[in-house]
Write a protein that holds these residues in place. Structure first.
Motif, PDB file in Angstrom:
ATOM      1  N   UNK A 206      -5.045   8.079  -6.011  1.00 58.44           N
ATOM      2  CA  UNK A 206      -5.745   7.921  -4.741  1.00 58.44           C
ATOM      3  C   UNK A 206      -6.624   9.152  -4.547  1.00 58.44           C
ATOM      4  N   UNK A 207      -7.919   8.953  -4.737  1.00 60.19           N
ATOM      5  CA  UNK A 207      -8.879  10.044  -4.688  1.00 60.19           C
ATOM      6  C   UNK A 207      -8.549  11.042  -5.810  1.00 60.19           C
ATOM      7  N   UNK A 208      -8.318  12.296  -5.449  1.00 58.85           N
ATOM      8  CA  UNK A 208      -8.049  13.315  -6.472  1.00 58.85           C
ATOM      9  C   UNK A 208      -6.558  13.538  -6.676  1.00 58.85           C
ATOM     10  N   UNK A 209      -5.715  12.643  -6.155  1.00 61.58           N
ATOM     11  CA  UNK A 209      -4.268  12.830  -6.235  1.00 61.58           C
ATOM     12  C   UNK A 209      -3.606  11.773  -7.114  1.00 61.58           C
ATOM     13  N   UNK A 210      -2.568  12.210  -7.805  1.00 64.31           N
ATOM     14  CA  UNK A 210      -1.660  11.307  -8.480  1.00 64.31           C
ATOM     15  C   UNK A 210      -0.493  11.075  -7.525  1.00 64.31           C
ATOM     16  N   UNK A 211      -0.179   9.804  -7.256  1.00 65.15           N
ATOM     17  CA  UNK A 211       0.864   9.457  -6.287  1.00 65.15           C
ATOM     18  C   UNK A 211       1.995   8.719  -7.009  1.00 65.15           C
ATOM     19  N   UNK A 212       3.230   9.065  -6.645  1.00 63.58           N
ATOM     20  CA  UNK A 212       4.414   8.352  -7.115  1.00 63.58           C
ATOM     21  C   UNK A 212       5.096   7.746  -5.896  1.00 63.58           C
ATOM     22  N   UNK A 213       5.274   6.436  -5.899  1.00 68.21           N
ATOM     23  CA  UNK A 213       5.877   5.749  -4.755  1.00 68.21           C
ATOM     24  C   UNK A 213       7.156   5.048  -5.163  1.00 68.21           C
ATOM     25  N   UNK A 214       8.130   5.081  -4.262  1.00 66.82           N
ATOM     26  CA  UNK A 214       9.418   4.418  -4.471  1.00 66.82           C
ATOM     27  C   UNK A 214       9.594   3.379  -3.374  1.00 66.82           C
ATOM     28  N   UNK A 215      10.006   2.172  -3.756  1.00 68.00           N
ATOM     29  CA  UNK A 215      10.224   1.086  -2.806  1.00 68.00           C
ATOM     30  C   UNK A 215      11.671   0.608  -2.931  1.00 68.00           C
ATOM     31  N   UNK A 216      12.457   0.835  -1.875  1.00 73.96           N
ATOM     32  CA  UNK A 216      13.839   0.360  -1.846  1.00 73.96           C
ATOM     33  C   UNK A 216      13.855  -0.941  -1.042  1.00 73.96           C
ATOM     34  N   UNK A 217      14.031  -2.059  -1.746  1.00 70.14           N
ATOM     35  CA  UNK A 217      13.964  -3.383  -1.117  1.00 70.14           C
ATOM     36  C   UNK A 217      15.321  -3.718  -0.493  1.00 70.14           C
ATOM     37  N   UNK A 218      15.268  -4.166   0.778  1.00 67.12           N
ATOM     38  CA  UNK A 218      16.489  -4.485   1.514  1.00 67.12           C
ATOM     39  C   UNK A 218      16.273  -5.761   2.322  1.00 67.12           C
TER      40      UNK A 218
END
Length: 275
Positions: A206-218
């Motif tokens: 996203x733009x100049x950033x590397x993003x790591x996302x975690x999704x905990x499904x409930x």
């Protein structure tokens, strides 16, 4: 004795001289100045392309650069919930060591690794590089002497519009990540050991950033699906440099279009075949 006739119409003579002057300026613009600006544009795009793992005809392909990042949790994510050390090589996460702490999960502590033999492809970077290559190809036609031979401003405007389209799409690939469904994200399970079925992770730019996302499904009390989202990120210097170069290239295109537009009010002069 009265004389007949009158003085020459100075205004018509002046207008004719002005048109001739503008015609010469326009011819100079199309024959010389446009190619000078195109050359500058080629240089900026070539410099930008060095940031991407591209195979450019006629150029030696260097190995993709590799950078290791310790990613930082965002404000909404507490310091100990995500720990990620990721290696970005070209357009892929070539290695990542991921530790998660999910208090609401049946297995609150989890660790997994992205390995070199199952790299995580960042399609955004690849797509941005492809659009950049398309812009470069538009500016490198197979012509003797490597110069454009424009005969009208419309040709210049068309070329700049096409190049700006490529550059704009390339920049957008980095700035605006494509939205994905949670089902799509959960299919990306190239980690060892695999995470539980109700936990999905994603790397994206996203733009100049590397993003790591975690999704905990409930499931909520009504049985409806919901998910907690945690994020960590880091700045990637070469992405920042690439975005600046994309912007500079777009500005050069716009400046050239504006120069040509000045003459548009004069019904778009046509340069003679031989100047």
């Amino acid at each position: 004795m009265a004389t007949t006739g009158g003085r020459p119409d100075d205004s018509s003579t002046g207008h004719s001289n002005e048109v001739e002057t503008l015609q010469r300026e326009y011819e100079w613009l199309l024959k010389f100045e446009v190619n000078d600006i195109v050359e500058q544009l080629q240089g900026v795009i070539a410099e930008c392309s060095k940031r991407f793992p591209l195979s450019i005809p006629g150029h030696h392909q260097t190995d993709a650069r590799s950078d290791k990042f310790v990613m930082q949790n965002t404000i909404a994510t507490s310091a100990d919930q995500i720990k990620v050390v990721a290696t970005l090589t070209g357009d892929s996460i070539s290695h990542a060591d991921i530790t998660l702490r999910l208090p609401k999960h049946a297995q609150p502590s989890q660790r997994t690794i992205v390995q070199n033999d199952a790299q995580w492809k960042l399609q955004q970077i690849q797509d941005a590089g492809n659009h950049l290559m398309q812009a470069m190809n538009l500016l490198n036609p197979n012509r003797v002497g490597g110069k454009f031979e424009f005969i009208s401003g419309q040709e210049v405007r068309n070329l700049m519009a096409a190049v700006m389209g490529c550059l704009g799409r390339g920049r957008a690939c980095l700035v605006v990540p494509k939205k994905r469904t949670i089902e799509d994200i959960m299919q990306g399970r190239n980690m060892v050991p695999p995470l539980p079925n109700d936990v999905a992770v994603s790397f994206y730019v996203q733009s100049y950033k590397l993003v790591f996302a975690v999704y905990h499904v409930q499931k909520d009390s009504h049985g409806q699906q919901k998910f907690d989202v945690l994020q960590a990120e880091c700045s990637v210097p070469w992405l920042s440099e690439a975005l600046v170069l994309f912007t500079v290239a777009l500005q050069l295109c716009q400046q050239l279009k504006d120069k040509v537009e000045v003459f548009n009010q004069f019904n778009d002069f046509v340069v003679p075949e031989k100047l």
